[in-house]
Write a protein that holds these residues in place. Structure first.
Motif, PDB file in Angstrom:
ATOM      1  N   SER A 156      11.581   9.476   5.638  1.00 53.78           N
ATOM      2  CA  SER A 156      10.576   8.176   6.311  1.00 53.78           C
ATOM      3  C   SER A 156      11.129   7.386   5.355  1.00 53.78           C
ATOM      4  O   SER A 156      12.694   6.449   5.037  1.00 53.78           O
ATOM      5  N   LEU A 183       2.741   0.698   5.329  1.00 55.78           N
ATOM      6  CA  LEU A 183       2.397   1.093   3.976  1.00 55.78           C
ATOM      7  C   LEU A 183       2.758  -0.768   3.002  1.00 55.78           C
ATOM      8  O   LEU A 183       1.398  -0.589   2.731  1.00 55.78           O
ATOM      9  N   PHE A 204       8.124   9.549   0.658  1.00 55.97           N
ATOM     10  CA  PHE A 204       7.696   9.817   1.743  1.00 55.97           C
ATOM     11  C   PHE A 204       8.712  10.540   2.931  1.00 55.97           C
ATOM     12  O   PHE A 204       9.671  10.141   3.703  1.00 55.97           O
ATOM     13  N   ALA A 216       6.884   2.921   8.772  1.00 56.51           N
ATOM     14  CA  ALA A 216       6.150   3.794   7.940  1.00 56.51           C
ATOM     15  C   ALA A 216       6.694   2.640   6.530  1.00 56.51           C
ATOM     16  O   ALA A 216       4.847   1.980   5.799  1.00 56.51           O
ATOM     17  N   SER A 229       4.472   6.218  12.771  1.00 57.00           N
ATOM     18  CA  SER A 229       4.131   5.909  11.453  1.00 57.00           C
ATOM     19  C   SER A 229       5.201   6.913  11.405  1.00 57.00           C
ATOM     20  O   SER A 229       4.877   5.863   9.715  1.00 57.00           O
ATOM     21  N   ILE A 230       6.465   7.533  11.201  1.00 56.50           N
ATOM     22  CA  ILE A 230       6.920   7.951  10.070  1.00 56.50           C
ATOM     23  C   ILE A 230       8.342   5.916  10.455  1.00 56.50           C
ATOM     24  O   ILE A 230       9.120   6.011   9.508  1.00 56.50           O
ATOM     25  N   GLY A 283       1.305   9.401   3.697  1.00 62.27           N
ATOM     26  CA  GLY A 283       1.297   9.439   5.819  1.00 62.27           C
ATOM     27  C   GLY A 283       0.506  10.738   6.704  1.00 62.27           C
ATOM     28  O   GLY A 283      -0.722   9.507   7.165  1.00 62.27           O
ATOM     29  N   GLY A 314       4.445  11.798   1.096  1.00 62.60           N
ATOM     30  CA  GLY A 314       4.275  11.807   2.652  1.00 62.60           C
ATOM     31  C   GLY A 314       3.315  12.357   2.874  1.00 62.60           C
ATOM     32  O   GLY A 314       2.286  12.345   3.622  1.00 62.60           O
ATOM     33  N   LEU A 339      -1.497   6.883   6.321  1.00 63.42           N
ATOM     34  CA  LEU A 339      -0.624   6.009   7.517  1.00 63.42           C
ATOM     35  C   LEU A 339      -1.294   6.247   8.774  1.00 63.42           C
ATOM     36  O   LEU A 339      -1.803   5.165   9.658  1.00 63.42           O
ATOM     37  N   VAL A 398       9.032   3.080  -0.375  1.00 62.47           N
ATOM     38  CA  VAL A 398       7.501   3.123  -0.444  1.00 62.47           C
ATOM     39  C   VAL A 398       7.037   2.251  -1.965  1.00 62.47           C
ATOM     40  O   VAL A 398       6.263   0.861  -1.413  1.00 62.47           O
TER      41      VAL A 398
END
Length: 379
Positions: free
Chosen positions: A9, A366, A6, A362, A358-359, A328, A297, A348, A15
């Motif tokens: 991020s 997730l 992502f 993350a 959100s970033i 994302g 992302g 997200l 992830v």
């Protein structure tokens, strides 16, 4: 779990780990395999290391010549070298772009190290470059002498390349003759023209419109010089050099590094994600899976043009395993997703509409999506 990074991020292994944690929370007895992937850009070496390859660290230089440590991945006779890890935009000191001065010398240092240690298949992950030097710096690090009109070696970077008048192959690394080079990336742009390296990608590296025009002229001169200088090993791969290569799909990748690798190293281009999936034996890993989770992302139309999630979905579909994705944000509708073999996308933004938060959050988000996927598909 087979996601890409992502960008800005989380790296792909992070992830995958977050998704796995969410699934374990809902279905504790689920067997979760984390197989992070990449398409040749930044994070490619990390994906191979996560798949069990050995990491080799090398002291090299970044895109502007600052000392820098980077790594490549090794298994058997194969090295996976990532351009972004050595001379990518992410390695610019202070994030300050240098479109005329940045170069690919540090990438060549990594390749030379691999060749010095007996590796004879080199996979070059192209993506995220900071320069537009046609791969000249990479070749200089491998021993190519690029000379000006006074027969003095030029420096590194596009501005220096403008002074190039003659090539001397006599000191080119001898292992280049026997090594196999594969370009792994998702860019099919030619070297020159309105879809070329300077016109399309140089603005992303800080080049102004006049600098883009100057870079176009420099690359055209570089292509002509390579074309008229013969091949370092006589007629070997003669069909892979010359002016025609400037128009070859992928020649414009990584600021023209694709062209330099094709013309001098005899490299051949392949889809980045296809190369990565093949080398980590994704087909064998996915064969007995009940579900594949991929993602990146931003899922958009670019995803469908050879990005990692599309490649993962195609490989999973070939094994008759269903696929869902996380992102994302997702700009693909259900028809586009289904056409790519993806049953559903979990963005997200459904959990946190503020992009900045959100970033920043993350990993937590997730994990929540992993739990949601487990409830939807694994119970």
């Amino acid at each position: 779990m087979a996601p890409d990074k992502f960008k800005g991020s989380l790296a792909a292994p992070e992830v995958a780990a977050a998704l796995a944690a969410g699934i374990a929370r809902e279905v504790p007895d689920a067997e979760v395999r984390q197989v992070p992937v990449a398409d040749g850009g930044d994070g490619t070496v990390d994906a191979f290391v996560a798949a069990g390859w050995e990491r080799v660290r090398v002291d090299t230089v970044g895109p502007t010549g600052a000392p820098h440590s980077a790594s490549y991945a090794v298994r058997g006779n194969t090295a996976v070298v990532e351009l972004a890890a050595a001379v990518g935009l992410v390695e610019l000191p202070g994030g300050r772009t240098d479109p005329m001065g940045a170069g690919t010398y540090g990438l060549g240092v990594l390749i030379r190290h691999a060749l010095d240690h007996g590796l004879r298949e080199v996979v070059l992950g192209l993506g995220g470059s900071a320069s537009t030097d046609g791969g000249a710096g990479m070749l200089q690090a491998l021993g190519l002498r690029i000379l000006d009109e006074d027969d003095t070696e030029i420096g590194v970077g596009a501005a220096a390349l403008a002074r190039a008048r003659r090539l001397d192959y006599s000191d080119l690394h001898p292992a280049v003759r026997d090594a196999v080079f594969v370009l792994a990336g998702d860019v099919d742009n030619p070297l020159l023209g309105p879809d070329g390296a300077a016109a399309v990608f140089a603005p992303q590296k800080g080049a102004s419109p006049p600098q883009c025009a100057e870079l176009e002229a420099i690359l055209a001169q570089w292509a002509h010089l390579v074309d008229t200088s013969g091949h370092p090993f006589g007629t070997r791969d003669a069909h892979q050099r010359g002016a025609d290569l400037a128009g070859h799909p992928g020649a414009g990748a990584a600021g023209g590094t694709g062209f330099g690798a094709m013309a001098v190293l005899g490299a051949r281009q392949r889809s980045g994600i296809e190369v990565i999936l093949e080398l980590i034996d994704f087909a064998g890993r996915v064969r007995d899976a009940d579900l594949v989770v991929t993602g990146e992302g931003a899922m958009d139309e670019q995803t469908l043009r050879g990005k990692a999630p599309a490649g993962v979905a195609a490989a999973a579909r070939a094994a008759s395993v269903p696929v869902v994705a996380v992102a994302g944000r997702c700009a693909l509708d259900s028809e586009q997703l289904h056409g790519a073999g993806i049953a559903r996308c979990y963005p997200l933004i459904d959990l946190e509409p503020d992009p900045a938060r959100s970033i920043a959050e993350a990993a937590r988000l997730l994990e929540e999506l992993g739990a949601r996927i487990a409830r939807d598909y694994l119970r």
